[in-house]
Design an enzyme around this catalytic site. Structure first.
Site, PDB file in Angstrom:
ATOM      1  N   ASP A 123       0.845  -1.199   0.000  1.00  0.00           N
ATOM      2  CA  ASP A 123       0.000   0.000   0.000  1.00  0.00           C
ATOM      3  C   ASP A 123       0.879   1.247   0.000  1.00  0.00           C
ATOM      4  OD1 ASP A 123      -2.491   1.405   0.149  1.00  0.00           O
ATOM      5  OD2 ASP A 123      -2.076   1.811   2.252  1.00  0.00           O
ATOM      6  N   ILE A 124       1.364   1.575  -1.179  1.00  0.00           N
ATOM      7  CA  ILE A 124       2.216   2.750  -1.333  1.00  0.00           C
ATOM      8  C   ILE A 124       1.342   3.808  -1.994  1.00  0.00           C
ATOM      9  CG2 ILE A 124       4.268   3.664  -2.496  1.00  0.00           C
ATOM     10  CD1 ILE A 124       5.201   1.413  -0.786  1.00  0.00           C
ATOM     11  N   GLU A 125       1.009   4.862  -1.281  1.00  0.00           N
ATOM     12  CA  GLU A 125       0.133   5.853  -1.921  1.00  0.00           C
ATOM     13  C   GLU A 125       0.883   7.152  -2.155  1.00  0.00           C
ATOM     14  OE1 GLU A 125      -3.896   5.837  -0.571  1.00  0.00           O
ATOM     15  OE2 GLU A 125      -3.816   3.750   0.058  1.00  0.00           O
ATOM     16  N   GLN A 126       2.196   7.052  -2.262  1.00  0.00           N
ATOM     17  CA  GLN A 126       3.027   8.249  -2.392  1.00  0.00           C
ATOM     18  C   GLN A 126       3.041   8.785  -3.823  1.00  0.00           C
ATOM     19  OE1 GLN A 126       6.881   6.947  -0.607  1.00  0.00           O
ATOM     20  NE2 GLN A 126       5.559   5.479   0.438  1.00  0.00           N
TER      21      GLN A 126
END
Ligand SMILES: *[C@@H]1O[C@H](CO)[C@@H](O)[C@H](O)[C@H]1NC(C)=O
Ligand SMILES: *[C@@H]1O[C@H](CO)[C@@H](O)[C@H](O)[C@H]1NC(C)=O
Ligand SMILES: *[C@@H]1O[C@H](CO)[C@@H](O)[C@H](O)[C@H]1NC(C)=O
Ligand SMILES: *[C@@H]1O[C@H](CO)[C@@H](O)[C@H](O)[C@H]1NC(C)=O
Length: 363
Positions: A123-126
């Site tokens: 879950d990388i929301e960068q």
């Protein structure tokens, strides 16, 4: 514990794992990772607490655990043939470096083994610029994580969370095609679709039907296989304080910029379906239906006399979206998040929660 069992367990520990990580389940076989592939995924995010006990376990296939590790949840999921997966998140700047990346992956694989987990949800929301070092590092991270998990935990599942559309939403310009090829599935977060409002600053649906469906076509047009896509629907909505509420029900909202857009759903507050179902009863308008966006909303007055508009999803709006899952043969459905229904004994709440689970499978 009898001395005999004790001797037996210590001999297992010679093999490694049991020493530091004994199986916490009542039956040892519940610590075995799930291996069979399911045709249809029902992918649940769990944020902690014990409401998972009220999930409809006859349909759940994967639980991504974003709360504290809960061994009881792991044992229970395994008893139902469902996977439990870790959460994976790391600042991308750290993992541009290959050694750091490998260390991160090794740590996650070891943690998964120790906790008897069946994979990981990345879950990388960068924000990432196309072609930047982080852009390539992220793609490599997904590929290397998948290889390591599949090698070390046979049958494990590696998933990756993507925005509702692949078109650089919230400045997340990722290599969606390679990422999709490199993992088992993409969880498409078909919500927060007003995070970057470019038109009028007004309250709108969290996940309008057209906007949601058209974005799946964008993923499919990239030649990402439908079997890689899980549709994530919201079990929450937004409560917007209105600067003013026009005669025809348009609620103007404060200008809160986000990642390059002048207005955003950040002007509102996220509210659970549980809260929404209580609030709608005492609202000014009762449940209204936005026929353009195909989603419900209502207006209420707060104790200070200010108008609010609540935009949310319910079984009627959700099932219209999940119909598309069936018609396009997507991999499955899921939600953010499993915990936020009213699982109390109240018969009305029970019925509402059952309908939300059922809506995952269309109308
Ligand atoms: C490696 O990761 C650590 C955090 O785990 C970070 O502090 C460090 O700056 C990273 N090193 C490089 C070269 O990116
Ligand atoms: C409502 O508020 C917005 C923003 O302050 C303003 O632009 C608009 O003119 C107002 N509309 C009415 C009908 O008062
Ligand atoms: C939704 O999309 C369909 C076809 O793509 C179009 O015919 C319809 O007008 C759209 N509706 C709205 C409210 O945008
Ligand atoms: C759980 O889901 C199944 C399949 O959709 C359904 O038949 C069943 O009634 C559900 N159970 C509850 C308690 O809602």
């Amino acid at each position: 514990m009898s001395p005999f069992v004790f001797v037996f367990l210590s001999s297992i520990s010679l093999l490694g794992l049991a020493d530091a990580c004994p199986c916490p389940c009542e039956k040892a076989e519940l610590c075995h990772q799930i291996r069979d592939k399911r045709d249809f995924e029902v992918f649940v995010f769990d944020v902690g607490g014990k409401t998972w006990k009220s999930y409809n376990w006859s349909v759940v296939t994967t639980v991504a655990t974003f709360g504290k590790y809960d061994a009881e949840l792991m044992c229970h999921a395994h008893s139902k043939g469902a996977r439990v997966v870790l959460k994976g998140d790391v600042p991308l700047a750290y993992i541009v470096d290959q050694n750091n990346r490998t260390d991160w992956i090794t740590e996650k694989v070891n943690l998964a083994k120790c906790q008897f987990m069946d994979g990981i949800n990345i879950d990388i929301e960068q924000a990432v610029d196309e072609g930047s070092p982080e852009y390539y590092a992220l793609t490599d991270l997904v590929k290397e994580t998948t290889e390591a998990f599949h090698r070390e935990i046979p049958g494990s599942q590696v998933s990756f969370d993507v925005a509702w559309s692949p078109q650089c939403i919230d400045k997340r310009c990722y290599d969606y095609v390679t990422i999709a090829e490199s993992c088992d599935l993409l969880f498409v977060m078909s919500y927060d679709e007003q995070s970057q409002i470019l038109g009028d600053c007004i309250a709108m649906a969290n996940a309008p039907l057209n906007q949601t469906i058209n974005a799946y076509d964008q993923y499919l047009n990239l030649k990402i296989a439908p079997q890689k896509l899980v549709m994530g629907v919201p079990w929450y909505g937004y409560d917007y304080p209105c600067l003013n509420l026009s005669q025809d029900g348009i609620c103007s909202i404060a200008k809160v910029p986000f990642r390059g857009a002048p207005c955003s759903d950040a002007a509102g507050k996220q509210k659970t379906y549980r809260w929404i179902m209580k609030q709608v009863v005492s609202s000014l308008s009762g449940r209204l239906w936005d026929d353009k966006q195909k989603a419900p909303y209502f207006n209420y007055w707060d104790p200070e006399g200010k108008f609010h508009q609540v935009r949310y999803d319910d079984p009627e709006s959700i099932c219209l979206k999940t119909e598309f899952v069936k018609s396009k043969g997507l991999r499955g459905v899921g939600m953010w998040n499993g915990n936020i229904l009213d699982y109390s004994d109240d018969p009305v709440a029970r019925q509402q929660s059952a309908l939300m689970w059922n809506a995952l499978f269309g109308c």
